[in-house]
Motif scaffolding. Structure first.
Motif, PDB file in Angstrom:
ATOM      1  N   MET A   1       0.840  -1.212   0.000  1.00 34.32           N
ATOM      2  CA  MET A   1       0.000   0.000   0.000  1.00 34.32           C
ATOM      3  C   MET A   1       0.867   1.252   0.000  1.00 34.32           C
ATOM      4  O   MET A   1       0.552   2.225  -0.685  1.00 34.32           O
ATOM      5  N   GLN A   2       1.962   1.223   0.765  1.00 34.87           N
ATOM      6  CA  GLN A   2       2.845   2.395   0.810  1.00 34.87           C
ATOM      7  C   GLN A   2       3.451   2.671  -0.565  1.00 34.87           C
ATOM      8  O   GLN A   2       3.567   3.802  -0.988  1.00 34.87           O
ATOM      9  N   ARG A   3       3.824   1.616  -1.262  1.00 29.02           N
ATOM     10  CA  ARG A   3       4.454   1.791  -2.577  1.00 29.02           C
ATOM     11  C   ARG A   3       3.456   2.202  -3.658  1.00 29.02           C
ATOM     12  O   ARG A   3       3.769   2.960  -4.559  1.00 29.02           O
ATOM     13  N   TRP A   4       2.233   1.662  -3.588  1.00 29.77           N
ATOM     14  CA  TRP A   4       1.303   1.798  -4.706  1.00 29.77           C
ATOM     15  C   TRP A   4       0.122   2.717  -4.463  1.00 29.77           C
ATOM     16  O   TRP A   4      -0.681   2.938  -5.364  1.00 29.77           O
ATOM     17  N   GLU A   5       0.001   3.272  -3.258  1.00 33.61           N
ATOM     18  CA  GLU A   5      -1.140   4.126  -2.973  1.00 33.61           C
ATOM     19  C   GLU A   5      -1.202   5.329  -3.921  1.00 33.61           C
ATOM     20  O   GLU A   5      -2.232   5.584  -4.548  1.00 33.61           O
ATOM     21  N   LEU A   6      -0.118   6.063  -4.033  1.00 33.65           N
ATOM     22  CA  LEU A   6      -0.136   7.259  -4.885  1.00 33.65           C
ATOM     23  C   LEU A   6      -0.297   6.922  -6.364  1.00 33.65           C
ATOM     24  O   LEU A   6      -1.107   7.557  -7.042  1.00 33.65           O
ATOM     25  N   PRO A   7       0.471   5.948  -6.922  1.00 31.09           N
ATOM     26  CA  PRO A   7       0.228   5.628  -8.332  1.00 31.09           C
ATOM     27  C   PRO A   7      -1.212   5.191  -8.616  1.00 31.09           C
ATOM     28  O   PRO A   7      -1.782   5.556  -9.645  1.00 31.09           O
ATOM     29  N   VAL A   8      -1.805   4.423  -7.695  1.00 30.81           N
ATOM     30  CA  VAL A   8      -3.188   3.972  -7.904  1.00 30.81           C
ATOM     31  C   VAL A   8      -4.147   5.160  -7.841  1.00 30.81           C
ATOM     32  O   VAL A   8      -5.028   5.305  -8.696  1.00 30.81           O
ATOM     33  N   LYS A   9      -3.973   6.033  -6.853  1.00 29.29           N
ATOM     34  CA  LYS A   9      -4.841   7.217  -6.755  1.00 29.29           C
ATOM     35  C   LYS A   9      -4.700   8.104  -7.988  1.00 29.29           C
ATOM     36  O   LYS A   9      -5.694   8.602  -8.519  1.00 29.29           O
ATOM     37  N   ARG A  10      -3.460   8.300  -8.413  1.00 27.26           N
ATOM     38  CA  ARG A  10      -3.195   9.146  -9.588  1.00 27.26           C
ATOM     39  C   ARG A  10      -3.863   8.560 -10.824  1.00 27.26           C
ATOM     40  O   ARG A  10      -4.511   9.262 -11.591  1.00 27.26           O
ATOM     41  N   PHE A  11      -3.714   7.245 -11.006  1.00 28.03           N
ATOM     42  CA  PHE A  11      -4.312   6.574 -12.158  1.00 28.03           C
ATOM     43  C   PHE A  11      -5.832   6.701 -12.136  1.00 28.03           C
ATOM     44  O   PHE A  11      -6.457   7.072 -13.138  1.00 28.03           O
ATOM     45  N   ILE A  12      -6.431   6.424 -10.995  1.00 25.63           N
ATOM     46  CA  ILE A  12      -7.899   6.492 -10.895  1.00 25.63           C
ATOM     47  C   ILE A  12      -8.378   7.922 -11.082  1.00 25.63           C
ATOM     48  O   ILE A  12      -9.379   8.165 -11.761  1.00 25.63           O
ATOM     49  N   PHE A  13      -7.654   8.885 -10.502  1.00 25.82           N
ATOM     50  CA  PHE A  13      -8.054  10.284 -10.674  1.00 25.82           C
ATOM     51  C   PHE A  13      -8.102  10.656 -12.148  1.00 25.82           C
ATOM     52  O   PHE A  13      -9.013  11.336 -12.601  1.00 25.82           O
TER      53      PHE A  13
ATOM     54  N   PRO B   1     -13.265   8.039 -24.917  1.00 26.82           N
ATOM     55  CA  PRO B   1     -13.931   6.804 -24.482  1.00 26.82           C
ATOM     56  C   PRO B   1     -13.062   6.077 -23.459  1.00 26.82           C
ATOM     57  O   PRO B   1     -11.828   6.139 -23.521  1.00 26.82           O
ATOM     58  N   LEU B   2     -13.701   5.388 -22.529  1.00 27.72           N
ATOM     59  CA  LEU B   2     -12.985   4.800 -21.398  1.00 27.72           C
ATOM     60  C   LEU B   2     -11.854   3.869 -21.821  1.00 27.72           C
ATOM     61  O   LEU B   2     -10.771   3.899 -21.229  1.00 27.72           O
ATOM     62  N   ASP B   3     -12.052   3.041 -22.851  1.00 27.74           N
ATOM     63  CA  ASP B   3     -10.991   2.113 -23.248  1.00 27.74           C
ATOM     64  C   ASP B   3      -9.760   2.863 -23.756  1.00 27.74           C
ATOM     65  O   ASP B   3      -8.630   2.480 -23.484  1.00 27.74           O
ATOM     66  N   LEU B   4      -9.990   3.969 -24.481  1.00 24.52           N
ATOM     67  CA  LEU B   4      -8.869   4.770 -24.982  1.00 24.52           C
ATOM     68  C   LEU B   4      -8.199   5.523 -23.824  1.00 24.52           C
ATOM     69  O   LEU B   4      -6.974   5.594 -23.735  1.00 24.52           O
ATOM     70  N   ARG B   5      -9.020   6.077 -22.937  1.00 24.70           N
ATOM     71  CA  ARG B   5      -8.497   6.858 -21.801  1.00 24.70           C
ATOM     72  C   ARG B   5      -7.651   5.968 -20.888  1.00 24.70           C
ATOM     73  O   ARG B   5      -6.577   6.366 -20.445  1.00 24.70           O
ATOM     74  N   THR B   6      -8.142   4.767 -20.608  1.00 22.91           N
ATOM     75  CA  THR B   6      -7.417   3.868 -19.706  1.00 22.91           C
ATOM     76  C   THR B   6      -6.050   3.514 -20.286  1.00 22.91           C
ATOM     77  O   THR B   6      -5.039   3.573 -19.588  1.00 22.91           O
ATOM     78  N   ALA B   7      -6.014   3.157 -21.560  1.00 18.41           N
ATOM     79  CA  ALA B   7      -4.738   2.815 -22.197  1.00 18.41           C
ATOM     80  C   ALA B   7      -3.791   4.019 -22.194  1.00 18.41           C
ATOM     81  O   ALA B   7      -2.602   3.885 -21.892  1.00 18.41           O
ATOM     82  N   LEU B   8      -4.315   5.188 -22.503  1.00 21.53           N
ATOM     83  CA  LEU B   8      -3.493   6.400 -22.559  1.00 21.53           C
ATOM     84  C   LEU B   8      -2.913   6.745 -21.180  1.00 21.53           C
ATOM     85  O   LEU B   8      -1.721   7.037 -21.058  1.00 21.53           O
ATOM     86  N   VAL B   9      -3.735   6.694 -20.157  1.00 22.25           N
ATOM     87  CA  VAL B   9      -3.270   7.034 -18.809  1.00 22.25           C
ATOM     88  C   VAL B   9      -2.215   6.038 -18.337  1.00 22.25           C
ATOM     89  O   VAL B   9      -1.185   6.429 -17.786  1.00 22.25           O
ATOM     90  N   LEU B  10      -2.449   4.748 -18.577  1.00 21.46           N
ATOM     91  CA  LEU B  10      -1.457   3.754 -18.159  1.00 21.46           C
ATOM     92  C   LEU B  10      -0.138   3.937 -18.899  1.00 21.46           C
ATOM     93  O   LEU B  10       0.936   3.797 -18.321  1.00 21.46           O
ATOM     94  N   PHE B  11      -0.195   4.289 -20.177  1.00 21.58           N
ATOM     95  CA  PHE B  11       1.029   4.429 -20.976  1.00 21.58           C
ATOM     96  C   PHE B  11       1.741   5.751 -20.685  1.00 21.58           C
ATOM     97  O   PHE B  11       2.936   5.764 -20.397  1.00 21.58           O
ATOM     98  N   GLU B  12       1.015   6.838 -20.764  1.00 19.99           N
ATOM     99  CA  GLU B  12       1.651   8.160 -20.658  1.00 19.99           C
ATOM    100  C   GLU B  12       1.965   8.572 -19.218  1.00 19.99           C
ATOM    101  O   GLU B  12       2.984   9.183 -18.958  1.00 19.99           O
TER     102      GLU B  12
ATOM    103  N   MET C   1       3.363  -1.623 -23.303  1.00 19.78           N
ATOM    104  CA  MET C   1       2.170  -2.081 -24.020  1.00 19.78           C
ATOM    105  C   MET C   1       1.786  -3.490 -23.572  1.00 19.78           C
ATOM    106  O   MET C   1       0.606  -3.805 -23.468  1.00 19.78           O
ATOM    107  N   GLY C   2       2.773  -4.331 -23.301  1.00 23.22           N
ATOM    108  CA  GLY C   2       2.489  -5.682 -22.819  1.00 23.22           C
ATOM    109  C   GLY C   2       1.820  -5.662 -21.456  1.00 23.22           C
ATOM    110  O   GLY C   2       0.887  -6.436 -21.197  1.00 23.22           O
ATOM    111  N   GLU C   3       2.288  -4.783 -20.578  1.00 26.92           N
ATOM    112  CA  GLU C   3       1.687  -4.670 -19.242  1.00 26.92           C
ATOM    113  C   GLU C   3       0.263  -4.142 -19.329  1.00 26.92           C
ATOM    114  O   GLU C   3      -0.634  -4.614 -18.630  1.00 26.92           O
ATOM    115  N   ILE C   4       0.060  -3.161 -20.200  1.00 25.65           N
ATOM    116  CA  ILE C   4      -1.291  -2.608 -20.371  1.00 25.65           C
ATOM    117  C   ILE C   4      -2.215  -3.675 -20.936  1.00 25.65           C
ATOM    118  O   ILE C   4      -3.355  -3.837 -20.485  1.00 25.65           O
ATOM    119  N   ALA C   5      -1.719  -4.417 -21.921  1.00 27.58           N
ATOM    120  CA  ALA C   5      -2.524  -5.484 -22.518  1.00 27.58           C
ATOM    121  C   ALA C   5      -2.934  -6.503 -21.459  1.00 27.58           C
ATOM    122  O   ALA C   5      -4.090  -6.938 -21.410  1.00 27.58           O
TER     123      ALA C   5
END
Length: 194
Positions: free
Chosen positions: A30-42, A143-154, A160-164
């Motif tokens: 949780m300490q390592r991933w809290e901020l990246p997860v919050k940032r991604f969801i935001f 669209p959500l599928d495009l947004r999710t891929a873009l946020v994870l990548f950028e 791309m393998g991890e996102i897939a």
């Protein structure tokens, strides 16, 4: 890959400990991933309050679904997959119940006026904030599928393998989504002054 004794265990090693019944292994994850997860969801839902709530749900799911984690799999991929599903579910819920809560309205700045000093510096800052808001709105309009891929990548620097793996599609599909997302953003932001 295992870490040396005394070194910080990897995320995957911590998941192994969590699966083996060591509940304390969740805390460093949780300490390592809290901020990246919050940032991604935001970046997907556009609300800090919702991002914080959903991040807690992500870690609750990691704990309750720890037996489904495949040993050897990359933790970040699994974690972002859970986060993407949580965000997708929340967006669906909002779509069925469209409202604007007071806290969400305040998160976006409400109707507060610029309190900075008058002059060129304040004007530049206002323009910068406006550009950021425009880009944020353009990303949110994807669209959500495009947004999710873009946020994870950028923003989360996932491959791309991890996102897939996180989204349950092929790397070619991710590449296609990134291309389409960039095209749409380019079209939406073409009128933005430079």
């Amino acid at each position: 890959m295992e870490s040396e004794p005394g070194a910080n265990p990897s995320d995957e090693e911590l998941m192994g400990q969590l699966q083996a019944g060591d509940d304390a292994a969740l805390a460093p994850l949780m300490q390592r991933w809290e901020l990246p997860v919050k940032r991604f969801i935001f970046r997907l839902v556009g609300s800090t309050t919702e991002a914080e709530d959903l991040a807690q749900e992500v870690f609750f799911r990691i704990y309750t679904k720890r037996s489904t984690y495949r040993p050897g799999a990359k933790f970040s991929t699994w974690c972002f997959s859970i986060a993407a599903n949580q965000a997708k579910n929340r967006l669906r819920w909002w779509k069925r119940r469209p409202t604007l809560s007071l806290s969400a309205w305040m998160d976006t700045g409400g109707d507060t006026e610029d309190q900075s000093a008058a002059g060129a510096q304040a004007s530049d800052e206002a323009v910068r904030h406006e550009r950021i808001a425009t880009v944020r709105a353009a990303v949110a309009a994807l669209p959500l599928d495009l947004r999710t891929a873009l946020v994870l990548f950028e923003y989360e620097q996932q491959s791309m393998g991890e996102i897939a793996a996180a989204l349950g599609c092929t790397p070619k599909a991710v590449e296609n989504r990134l291309y389409r997302a960039r095209q749409k953003l380019q079209q939406q932001l073409a009128s933005l002054p430079t």
